[in-house]
Design an enzyme around this catalytic site. Structure first.
Site, PDB file in Angstrom:
ATOM      1  N   ARG A  32       0.816  -1.240   0.000  1.00  0.00           N
ATOM      2  CA  ARG A  32       0.000   0.000   0.000  1.00  0.00           C
ATOM      3  C   ARG A  32       0.833   1.265   0.000  1.00  0.00           C
ATOM      4  O   ARG A  32       0.375   2.321   0.426  1.00  0.00           O
ATOM      5  CB  ARG A  32      -0.947   0.031   1.194  1.00  0.00           C
ATOM      6  CG  ARG A  32      -1.973  -1.070   1.152  1.00  0.00           C
ATOM      7  CD  ARG A  32      -3.142  -0.769   2.043  1.00  0.00           C
ATOM      8  NE  ARG A  32      -4.018  -1.928   2.083  1.00  0.00           N
ATOM      9  CZ  ARG A  32      -3.817  -2.971   2.892  1.00  0.00           C
ATOM     10  NH1 ARG A  32      -2.798  -2.975   3.723  1.00  0.00           N
ATOM     11  NH2 ARG A  32      -4.639  -3.988   2.854  1.00  0.00           N
ATOM     12  N   LYS A  82       3.569  11.708 -11.096  1.00  0.00           N
ATOM     13  CA  LYS A  82       2.755  10.785 -11.893  1.00  0.00           C
ATOM     14  C   LYS A  82       3.552   9.513 -12.117  1.00  0.00           C
ATOM     15  O   LYS A  82       4.644   9.546 -12.667  1.00  0.00           O
ATOM     16  CB  LYS A  82       2.433  11.402 -13.257  1.00  0.00           C
ATOM     17  CG  LYS A  82       1.293  12.394 -13.225  1.00  0.00           C
ATOM     18  CD  LYS A  82       0.884  12.679 -14.660  1.00  0.00           C
ATOM     19  CE  LYS A  82      -0.129  13.797 -14.728  1.00  0.00           C
ATOM     20  NZ  LYS A  82      -0.472  14.111 -16.120  1.00  0.00           N
ATOM     21  N   GLU A 132      11.266  19.511 -24.595  1.00  0.00           N
ATOM     22  CA  GLU A 132      10.463  19.850 -23.401  1.00  0.00           C
ATOM     23  C   GLU A 132      11.049  21.081 -22.708  1.00  0.00           C
ATOM     24  O   GLU A 132      10.317  21.881 -22.119  1.00  0.00           O
ATOM     25  CB  GLU A 132      10.386  18.671 -22.421  1.00  0.00           C
ATOM     26  CG  GLU A 132       9.782  17.395 -22.985  1.00  0.00           C
ATOM     27  CD  GLU A 132       8.242  17.350 -22.955  1.00  0.00           C
ATOM     28  OE1 GLU A 132       7.599  18.320 -22.523  1.00  0.00           O
ATOM     29  OE2 GLU A 132       7.699  16.313 -23.408  1.00  0.00           O
ATOM     30  N   LYS A 147       8.149  23.579 -13.399  1.00  0.00           N
ATOM     31  CA  LYS A 147       7.192  22.472 -13.281  1.00  0.00           C
ATOM     32  C   LYS A 147       6.710  22.337 -11.843  1.00  0.00           C
ATOM     33  O   LYS A 147       5.520  22.084 -11.595  1.00  0.00           O
ATOM     34  CB  LYS A 147       7.783  21.149 -13.788  1.00  0.00           C
ATOM     35  CG  LYS A 147       6.759  20.017 -13.658  1.00  0.00           C
ATOM     36  CD  LYS A 147       6.831  18.945 -14.690  1.00  0.00           C
ATOM     37  CE  LYS A 147       5.670  17.958 -14.485  1.00  0.00           C
ATOM     38  NZ  LYS A 147       5.811  16.725 -15.244  1.00  0.00           N
ATOM     39  N   GLU A 176      -3.976  17.392 -11.182  1.00  0.00           N
ATOM     40  CA  GLU A 176      -4.544  17.699 -12.496  1.00  0.00           C
ATOM     41  C   GLU A 176      -6.053  17.895 -12.407  1.00  0.00           C
ATOM     42  O   GLU A 176      -6.832  17.277 -13.133  1.00  0.00           O
ATOM     43  CB  GLU A 176      -4.208  16.582 -13.486  1.00  0.00           C
ATOM     44  CG  GLU A 176      -4.141  17.063 -14.921  1.00  0.00           C
ATOM     45  CD  GLU A 176      -3.426  16.063 -15.815  1.00  0.00           C
ATOM     46  OE1 GLU A 176      -3.863  14.912 -15.888  1.00  0.00           O
ATOM     47  OE2 GLU A 176      -2.430  16.456 -16.448  1.00  0.00           O
ATOM     48  N   ARG A 192      -2.455  22.610 -14.618  1.00  0.00           N
ATOM     49  CA  ARG A 192      -1.436  21.698 -15.109  1.00  0.00           C
ATOM     50  C   ARG A 192      -1.530  21.489 -16.632  1.00  0.00           C
ATOM     51  O   ARG A 192      -0.581  21.001 -17.265  1.00  0.00           O
ATOM     52  CB  ARG A 192      -1.567  20.363 -14.358  1.00  0.00           C
ATOM     53  CG  ARG A 192      -0.280  19.586 -14.271  1.00  0.00           C
ATOM     54  CD  ARG A 192      -0.332  18.596 -13.106  1.00  0.00           C
ATOM     55  NE  ARG A 192       0.647  17.545 -13.330  1.00  0.00           N
ATOM     56  CZ  ARG A 192       1.166  16.793 -12.356  1.00  0.00           C
ATOM     57  NH1 ARG A 192       0.817  16.945 -11.118  1.00  0.00           N
ATOM     58  NH2 ARG A 192       2.038  15.869 -12.644  1.00  0.00           N
ATOM     59  N   ASN A 215       0.724  20.642 -21.393  1.00  0.00           N
ATOM     60  CA  ASN A 215       0.369  19.861 -22.584  1.00  0.00           C
ATOM     61  C   ASN A 215       0.567  20.629 -23.884  1.00  0.00           C
ATOM     62  O   ASN A 215       0.152  20.171 -24.946  1.00  0.00           O
ATOM     63  CB  ASN A 215      -1.075  19.385 -22.496  1.00  0.00           C
ATOM     64  CG  ASN A 215      -1.249  18.338 -21.421  1.00  0.00           C
ATOM     65  OD1 ASN A 215      -0.335  17.557 -21.166  1.00  0.00           O
ATOM     66  ND2 ASN A 215      -2.386  18.340 -20.765  1.00  0.00           N
ATOM     67  N   HIS A 241       1.227  18.934 -27.200  1.00  0.00           N
ATOM     68  CA  HIS A 241       1.108  17.496 -26.984  1.00  0.00           C
ATOM     69  C   HIS A 241      -0.082  16.840 -27.675  1.00  0.00           C
ATOM     70  O   HIS A 241      -0.044  15.640 -27.947  1.00  0.00           O
ATOM     71  CB  HIS A 241       1.108  17.176 -25.489  1.00  0.00           C
ATOM     72  CG  HIS A 241       2.499  17.143 -24.907  1.00  0.00           C
ATOM     73  ND1 HIS A 241       3.325  18.256 -24.888  1.00  0.00           N
ATOM     74  CD2 HIS A 241       3.228  16.139 -24.363  1.00  0.00           C
ATOM     75  CE1 HIS A 241       4.479  17.921 -24.335  1.00  0.00           C
ATOM     76  NE2 HIS A 241       4.448  16.644 -24.013  1.00  0.00           N
ATOM     77  N   HIS A 262       0.811  13.722 -29.768  1.00  0.00           N
ATOM     78  CA  HIS A 262       0.254  12.377 -29.589  1.00  0.00           C
ATOM     79  C   HIS A 262      -0.315  11.842 -30.907  1.00  0.00           C
ATOM     80  O   HIS A 262      -0.200  10.650 -31.192  1.00  0.00           O
ATOM     81  CB  HIS A 262      -0.829  12.379 -28.502  1.00  0.00           C
ATOM     82  CG  HIS A 262      -0.272  12.665 -27.137  1.00  0.00           C
ATOM     83  ND1 HIS A 262      -0.998  13.286 -26.154  1.00  0.00           N
ATOM     84  CD2 HIS A 262       0.960  12.432 -26.608  1.00  0.00           C
ATOM     85  CE1 HIS A 262      -0.239  13.411 -25.060  1.00  0.00           C
ATOM     86  NE2 HIS A 262       0.950  12.903 -25.320  1.00  0.00           N
ATOM     87  N   HIS A 266       9.618  10.888 -28.185  1.00  0.00           N
ATOM     88  CA  HIS A 266       8.570  11.774 -27.681  1.00  0.00           C
ATOM     89  C   HIS A 266       8.903  13.255 -27.909  1.00  0.00           C
ATOM     90  O   HIS A 266       8.087  14.006 -28.454  1.00  0.00           O
ATOM     91  CB  HIS A 266       8.324  11.496 -26.204  1.00  0.00           C
ATOM     92  CG  HIS A 266       7.321  12.420 -25.587  1.00  0.00           C
ATOM     93  ND1 HIS A 266       5.990  12.409 -25.948  1.00  0.00           N
ATOM     94  CD2 HIS A 266       7.459  13.417 -24.671  1.00  0.00           C
ATOM     95  CE1 HIS A 266       5.350  13.345 -25.267  1.00  0.00           C
ATOM     96  NE2 HIS A 266       6.220  13.971 -24.486  1.00  0.00           N
TER      97      HIS A 266
END
Ligand code: ADP
Ligand code: ZN
Length: 363
Positions: free
Chosen positions: A125, A147, A189, A231, A241, A246, A250, A253, A257, A270
């Site tokens: 946990r 994340k 980035e 960041k 988010e 946030r 993106n 992005h 994507h 990427h």
């Protein structure tokens, strides 16, 4: 003892932690983990490309500080970020006698960091987690913000959690062994942060292109620290988010994507797709009269100077548009984009007509 040059605080109440940025500081990993976690046992998760170098440095230091250490060496590549791999890791953790007082240490790029963080978030946990990101992309992006997760077939990062580390150690020297494309991919980035949040930083990048291309460590340390700070500020304002703050991260992005999915994952790294995607977004903003073409040109010039791709690949634009419609960030089929208002600021724009979004793929 190597000096820590810079420190960024990620201010999240009781989940707050420090990012230490320096050169040669992987060699003091043991002190860092002892200080941040008071642990006696560490499970180091890394991949084959760095097991013999950067991970070995970390393990040597952990061992020298009297810690019990286990290591897992994974196969490099996005395919490793799977629930199958997580399952194997959970079982290994059990064999290692891992308990709630143990800590997971990720040494590697985003793949290792996301997976190791997911293991830390779920085993027993949730146990302690520290990160030693060794790619530029991981240093400025994936290691900040908590994340963690794994991919499902056809759905990247679909299963995961928010799990903040106890601390992050960034060794700029690790970037010196990074393959050229991986390094430049991370730079996309970096440029993104300048466009979305910080025009003086963008200018700094423009005036230090030669040093960046030469991977000059003092300049890189400043750049990485600034990106982490930017960041960290965004993450503090919107840790999970939820508020939309946030979303600025993106930028480029949605287009990125689409390019990644239509060309097949692996064709572009990427950051390479981010580079092209940012220019699409900027062209879209110009089409809508939000900025003049000079704003796009300035980004294009910098990205080209950093030897990043700037041209949309020769694929069907309708296929790209369809991919954007299926993006998990698309709400109810409506196209939403983060678009620049100038260098240093972006806005969230909803209800963009499909034809306009599609036209942005064309030069
Ligand atoms: P990213 O951080 O870009 O999301 P990965 O975790 O897939 O991606 O790392 C990219 C590649 O670079 C992997 O093959 C990894 O093994 C390799 N790598 C990571 N860090 C270094 C480094 N410091 N030197 C050399 N190769 C590295
Ligand atoms: Zn990205």
């Amino acid at each position: 003892m190597p000096e820590t040059e810079l420190r960024v605080r990620v201010d999240l109440a009781e989940r707050g932690y420090d990012i230490e940025i320096g050169t040669g500081n992987l060699a003091s990993a043991g002190d860092f983990v002892r200080r941040q976690c008071a642990a006696e046992h560490t499970v180091v998760i890394t991949d084959q490309n760095i097991a013999g170098t950067h991970a070995a440095t970390v393990i040597e230091s952990l061992t020298a500080s009297g810690m019990r250490v286990n290591q897992v060496v994974l196969e490099p590549g996005e395919g490793t970020k799977s629930i199958l791999q997580a399952d194997q890791l959970w079982r290994l953790m059990l064999e290692f006698g891992t308990d709630r007082k143990s800590v997971v240490a990720a040494v590697g790029g985003g793949v290792v960091g996301d997976l190791a963080g997911f293991i830390a978030a779920t085993y027993a946990r949730g146990i302690g987690f520290v990160q030693f990101p060794t790619t530029l992309l991981a240093q400025v992006d994936s290691s900040v913000g908590g994340k963690v997760g794994v991919n499902l077939p056809g759905a990247k990062n679909m299963v995961g959690a928010f799990w903040q580390p106890h601390g992050v150690v960034i060794d700029i020297d690790a970037l010196l062994t990074l393959p050229d494309r991986e390094y430049r991919s991370g730079l996309a980035e970096v440029v993104k942060y300048g466009v979305i949040l910080d025009e003086p930083f963008f200018e700094f990048l423009e005036s230090h292109v030669d040093a960046i291309n030469a991977r000059q460590t003092d300049v890189l340390a400043q750049i990485v620290a600034r990106c982490c700070q930017l960041k960290a500020d965004v993450v503090r304002a919107d840790e999970r988010e939820e508020t939309g703050v946030r979303a600025v991260l993106n930028y480029g992005h949605t287009f990125c994507h689409a390019i990644e999915s239509v060309t097949g994952y692996g064709t572009f790294l990427h950051g390479e797709a981010v580079s092209i995607g940012m220019l699409c977004a900027s062209r879209l903003a110009a089409r809508q009269g939000r900025i003049d073409h000079g704003v796009t040109r300035r980004q294009r010039d910098l990205l080209m100077a950093l030897e990043l791709p700037v041209t949309v690949p020769d694929v069907d634009h309708q296929a790209l548009l369809d991919a954007m419609r299926h993006d998990k960030k698309t709400v109810g089929g409506k196209l939403r984009f983060v678009l620049p208002t100038c260098i240093g600021h972006v806005e969230l724009v909803a209800d963009v007509p499909a034809a306009e979004a599609r036209a942005a793929f064309a030069e």
